[in-house]
Write a protein that holds these residues in place. Structure first.
Motif, PDB file in Angstrom:
ATOM      1  N   PRO A  95      45.643  40.492  35.563  1.00 23.47           N
ATOM      2  CA  PRO A  95      45.167  39.237  34.966  1.00 23.47           C
ATOM      3  C   PRO A  95      43.834  38.781  35.556  1.00 23.47           C
ATOM      4  O   PRO A  95      43.672  38.722  36.777  1.00 23.47           O
ATOM      5  CB  PRO A  95      46.268  38.231  35.336  1.00 23.47           C
ATOM      6  CG  PRO A  95      46.859  38.778  36.588  1.00 23.47           C
ATOM      7  CD  PRO A  95      46.785  40.270  36.465  1.00 23.47           C
ATOM      8  N   PRO A  96      42.861  38.505  34.704  1.00 25.65           N
ATOM      9  CA  PRO A  96      41.555  38.058  35.198  1.00 25.65           C
ATOM     10  C   PRO A  96      41.624  36.625  35.721  1.00 25.65           C
ATOM     11  O   PRO A  96      42.338  35.790  35.170  1.00 25.65           O
ATOM     12  CB  PRO A  96      40.663  38.143  33.957  1.00 25.65           C
ATOM     13  CG  PRO A  96      41.590  38.044  32.798  1.00 25.65           C
ATOM     14  CD  PRO A  96      42.908  38.608  33.234  1.00 25.65           C
ATOM     15  N   CYS A  97      40.860  36.359  36.810  1.00 23.22           N
ATOM     16  CA  CYS A  97      40.866  35.005  37.391  1.00 23.22           C
ATOM     17  C   CYS A  97      39.995  34.053  36.577  1.00 23.22           C
ATOM     18  O   CYS A  97      40.180  32.847  36.622  1.00 23.22           O
ATOM     19  CB  CYS A  97      40.384  35.054  38.844  1.00 23.22           C
ATOM     20  SG  CYS A  97      38.600  35.349  39.016  1.00 23.22           S
ATOM     21  N   GLY A  98      39.035  34.622  35.849  1.00 24.66           N
ATOM     22  CA  GLY A  98      38.152  33.776  35.047  1.00 24.66           C
ATOM     23  C   GLY A  98      36.969  33.218  35.806  1.00 24.66           C
ATOM     24  O   GLY A  98      36.058  32.637  35.196  1.00 24.66           O
ATOM     25  N   ASP A  99      36.933  33.387  37.128  1.00 24.58           N
ATOM     26  CA  ASP A  99      35.895  32.756  37.947  1.00 24.58           C
ATOM     27  C   ASP A  99      34.974  33.721  38.675  1.00 24.58           C
ATOM     28  O   ASP A  99      33.876  33.352  39.053  1.00 24.58           O
ATOM     29  CB  ASP A  99      36.546  31.857  39.021  1.00 24.58           C
ATOM     30  CG  ASP A  99      37.131  30.613  38.406  1.00 24.58           C
ATOM     31  OD1 ASP A  99      36.580  30.156  37.390  1.00 24.58           O
ATOM     32  OD2 ASP A  99      38.139  30.118  38.937  1.00 24.58           O
ATOM     33  N   CYS A 100      35.425  34.933  38.932  1.00 27.15           N
ATOM     34  CA  CYS A 100      34.640  35.825  39.790  1.00 27.15           C
ATOM     35  C   CYS A 100      33.436  36.394  39.021  1.00 27.15           C
ATOM     36  O   CYS A 100      33.280  36.170  37.820  1.00 27.15           O
ATOM     37  CB  CYS A 100      35.521  36.954  40.331  1.00 27.15           C
ATOM     38  SG  CYS A 100      35.953  38.209  39.107  1.00 27.15           S
ATOM     39  N   TRP A 101      32.593  37.138  39.734  1.00 27.17           N
ATOM     40  CA  TRP A 101      31.377  37.687  39.121  1.00 27.17           C
ATOM     41  C   TRP A 101      31.722  38.563  37.912  1.00 27.17           C
ATOM     42  O   TRP A 101      31.078  38.487  36.867  1.00 27.17           O
ATOM     43  CB  TRP A 101      30.611  38.504  40.180  1.00 27.17           C
ATOM     44  CG  TRP A 101      29.264  38.980  39.689  1.00 27.17           C
ATOM     45  CD1 TRP A 101      28.070  38.348  39.845  1.00 27.17           C
ATOM     46  CD2 TRP A 101      28.999  40.180  38.945  1.00 27.17           C
ATOM     47  NE1 TRP A 101      27.065  39.090  39.240  1.00 27.17           N
ATOM     48  CE2 TRP A 101      27.608  40.207  38.689  1.00 27.17           C
ATOM     49  CE3 TRP A 101      29.798  41.222  38.468  1.00 27.17           C
ATOM     50  CZ2 TRP A 101      27.001  41.246  37.979  1.00 27.17           C
ATOM     51  CZ3 TRP A 101      29.199  42.254  37.756  1.00 27.17           C
ATOM     52  CH2 TRP A 101      27.804  42.257  37.522  1.00 27.17           C
ATOM     53  N   PHE A 102      32.771  39.403  38.040  1.00 23.44           N
ATOM     54  CA  PHE A 102      33.114  40.335  36.961  1.00 23.44           C
ATOM     55  C   PHE A 102      33.611  39.572  35.735  1.00 23.44           C
ATOM     56  O   PHE A 102      33.240  39.890  34.606  1.00 23.44           O
ATOM     57  CB  PHE A 102      34.177  41.334  37.448  1.00 23.44           C
ATOM     58  CG  PHE A 102      33.668  42.214  38.553  1.00 23.44           C
ATOM     59  CD1 PHE A 102      32.967  43.366  38.273  1.00 23.44           C
ATOM     60  CD2 PHE A 102      33.864  41.862  39.887  1.00 23.44           C
ATOM     61  CE1 PHE A 102      32.474  44.173  39.285  1.00 23.44           C
ATOM     62  CE2 PHE A 102      33.378  42.656  40.910  1.00 23.44           C
ATOM     63  CZ  PHE A 102      32.677  43.815  40.611  1.00 23.44           C
ATOM     64  N   CYS A 103      34.468  38.572  35.984  1.00 21.22           N
ATOM     65  CA  CYS A 103      34.968  37.776  34.864  1.00 21.22           C
ATOM     66  C   CYS A 103      33.810  37.053  34.163  1.00 21.22           C
ATOM     67  O   CYS A 103      33.766  36.963  32.939  1.00 21.22           O
ATOM     68  CB  CYS A 103      36.010  36.761  35.351  1.00 21.22           C
ATOM     69  SG  CYS A 103      37.604  37.520  35.746  1.00 21.22           S
ATOM     70  N   ALA A 104      32.867  36.566  34.965  1.00 20.41           N
ATOM     71  CA  ALA A 104      31.734  35.824  34.390  1.00 20.41           C
ATOM     72  C   ALA A 104      30.749  36.738  33.673  1.00 20.41           C
ATOM     73  O   ALA A 104      29.901  36.258  32.912  1.00 20.41           O
ATOM     74  CB  ALA A 104      31.021  35.047  35.499  1.00 20.41           C
ATOM     75  N   LEU A 110      37.840  44.309  35.505  1.00 23.21           N
ATOM     76  CA  LEU A 110      37.468  44.648  36.886  1.00 23.21           C
ATOM     77  C   LEU A 110      37.549  43.421  37.799  1.00 23.21           C
ATOM     78  O   LEU A 110      36.989  43.429  38.901  1.00 23.21           O
ATOM     79  CB  LEU A 110      36.043  45.232  36.916  1.00 23.21           C
ATOM     80  CG  LEU A 110      35.819  46.487  36.067  1.00 23.21           C
ATOM     81  CD1 LEU A 110      34.380  46.962  36.173  1.00 23.21           C
ATOM     82  CD2 LEU A 110      36.767  47.606  36.505  1.00 23.21           C
ATOM     83  N   CYS A 111      38.253  42.377  37.358  1.00 24.95           N
ATOM     84  CA  CYS A 111      38.338  41.123  38.126  1.00 24.95           C
ATOM     85  C   CYS A 111      38.618  41.384  39.611  1.00 24.95           C
ATOM     86  O   CYS A 111      39.510  42.167  39.969  1.00 24.95           O
ATOM     87  CB  CYS A 111      39.444  40.243  37.544  1.00 24.95           C
ATOM     88  SG  CYS A 111      39.775  38.780  38.547  1.00 24.95           S
ATOM     89  N   ALA A 112      37.860  40.685  40.458  1.00 19.38           N
ATOM     90  CA  ALA A 112      37.979  40.887  41.906  1.00 19.38           C
ATOM     91  C   ALA A 112      39.301  40.367  42.458  1.00 19.38           C
ATOM     92  O   ALA A 112      39.696  40.721  43.569  1.00 19.38           O
ATOM     93  CB  ALA A 112      36.808  40.197  42.605  1.00 19.38           C
ATOM     94  N   HIS A 113      39.978  39.528  41.696  1.00 21.54           N
ATOM     95  CA  HIS A 113      41.196  38.897  42.213  1.00 21.54           C
ATOM     96  C   HIS A 113      42.463  39.301  41.464  1.00 21.54           C
ATOM     97  O   HIS A 113      43.530  38.759  41.716  1.00 21.54           O
ATOM     98  CB  HIS A 113      41.043  37.374  42.168  1.00 21.54           C
ATOM     99  CG  HIS A 113      39.896  36.893  43.004  1.00 21.54           C
ATOM    100  ND1 HIS A 113      39.894  36.994  44.372  1.00 21.54           N
ATOM    101  CD2 HIS A 113      38.695  36.378  42.652  1.00 21.54           C
ATOM    102  CE1 HIS A 113      38.748  36.536  44.842  1.00 21.54           C
ATOM    103  NE2 HIS A 113      38.001  36.165  43.824  1.00 21.54           N
TER     104      HIS A 113
HETATM  105 ZN    ZN Z   1      37.924  37.431  38.072  1.00 22.13          ZN
END
Ligand code: ZN
Ligand code: ZN
Length: 368
Positions: A95-104, A110-113
């Protein structure tokens, strides 16, 4: 926490890496801020579960395995606004966090979290010892607790036992073709490895209008199924497969090869089946010991692109509605990917069948 707050559930537990799987009653924590509790309707066995169990992929233990699943929300924690009790949901193991560099930057796969949750205890056993959720979702259980952000609300017309396959195999296989590699109509495609992911890649190639579509496996068991799902040719793995691919592509090799095994040998074979300037997409997950060697000269001369594929480059809110349309229109066939159904007690035997390469998907029905 007080035991009175716990939610008991039966679950398939791995207590140590490479140890046996046991079915035990565990105590789920009550959902906290942003979390929900889900009753699992169906969860299928995926090679990544096997990789977690054997330590190829890292996962704190003891853990509950299972990550390709669908269920129904039975409880919501504080501050959950987007889901309600009774909602059918697909679990998202990444699940993507929506906030990290990859999500943005449009790369939520590839979400970092995305893996943070798997390292946080979510339940405890009869001795009070912490238990971790395998791949965040812990779906080989009657119920699980996870963030609402790891649940995608399913349309009411999606049968949950089939939608479960969208949790990993189908979105990875179809996504590898459509999103990661971007196969276009008329391009030649080879799929190496006909497990659930490979058979989904065959369907993705058919949906994209690829031709020919050549399915390769070391066993012939799933050739008929591969043909019925869209393969125009089937062939046993090995030197003959390389020659067959060349024969079918005017001696060039394929525009696209999808490696759905995760071994150094099959990755190198896939490379050799690709035309100069073509694309090898690495879908299978291999271990650290699988070292693939390329000479500097061959990398230069053949000018092939190598695309690693994480979760079919899935962007859930963008891509899943399209998958639902494919299912409704009959373009995406899921029922035939299910080789058989088992209860929680059948997970261990199901893994043995999967390791043999003789089944596409074994579906676990924890509450049946
Ligand atoms: Zn993320
Ligand atoms: Zn998986």
């Amino acid at each position: 926490m007080a035991v009175g707050d716990a939610r008991p559930t039966r679950a398939v537990l791995i207590r140590e890496v490479s140890g046996p799987l046991t079915v035990e009653e565990i105590q789920l924590r009550a959902p906290v801020h942003g979390e929900v509790r889900v009753r699992i309707e169906a969860a299928s066995l995926c090679h990544s579960d096997l990789s977690l169990a054997t330590g190829v992929m890292r996962q704190p233990v003891p853990a509950v395995l299972g990550h390709e699943a669908a269920g129904v929300v039975v409880e919501t924690g504080p501050a959950v606004t987007e889901l309600s009790v009774g909602d059918p949901v697909l679990l998202l193991w990444n699940p993507p966090c929506g906030d990290c560099w990859f999500c943005a930057h449009g790369e939520p796969h590839l979400c970092a979290h995305a893996a943070d949750r798997a390292a946080q205890p979510y339940a405890f056993d009869s001795d009070g010892a912490d238990i971790y959720p395998g791949l965040s979702t812990a779906a080989f259980a009657e119920q699980t607790v996870l963030p609402a952000s790891a649940c995608y609300r399913l349309p009411a017309d999606m049968p949950l036992e089939l939608a479960a396959l969208l949790g990993c195999a189908v979105t990875t296989g179809v996504g590898a073709v459509a999103a990661t590699a971007g196969v276009r109509a008329g391009e030649s495609v080879v799929v190496v490895g006909l497990g659930g992911v490979g058979l989904a890649a065959v369907q993705g190639a058919r949906i994209a209008g690829a031709a020919p579509i050549i399915a390769v496996d070391r066993l012939p068991d799933k050739f008929d199924l591969a043909r019925s799902l869209g393969a125009s040719e089937v062939t046993l793995a090995g030197p003959d497969a390389r020659q067959r691919v060349r024969d079918l592509t005017n001696g060039r090799g394929a525009d696209h090869v999808f490696e759905c095994v995760g071994l150094a040998s099959t990755i190198k074979d896939s490379w050799k089946m690709t035309r100069r300037g073509g694309t090898v997409t690495i879908v299978g997950i291999g271990g650290k010991a699988e070292v693939v060697e390329f000479s500097a000269l061959e990398l230069f001369y053949f000018a092939r692109r190598i695309l690693p594929c994480m979760n079919g480059s899935l962007h859930a809110s963008r891509d899943l509605p399209e998958y639902f349309d494919h299912i409704r229109a009959g373009r995406l066939e899921l029922a035939s990917l299910v080789s058989r159904e088992v209860g929680l007690d059948g997970v261990s035997a199901g893994f043995a069948d999967m390791a043999d390469g003789r089944v596409a998907r074994v579906l676990v029905r924890p509450n049946n």
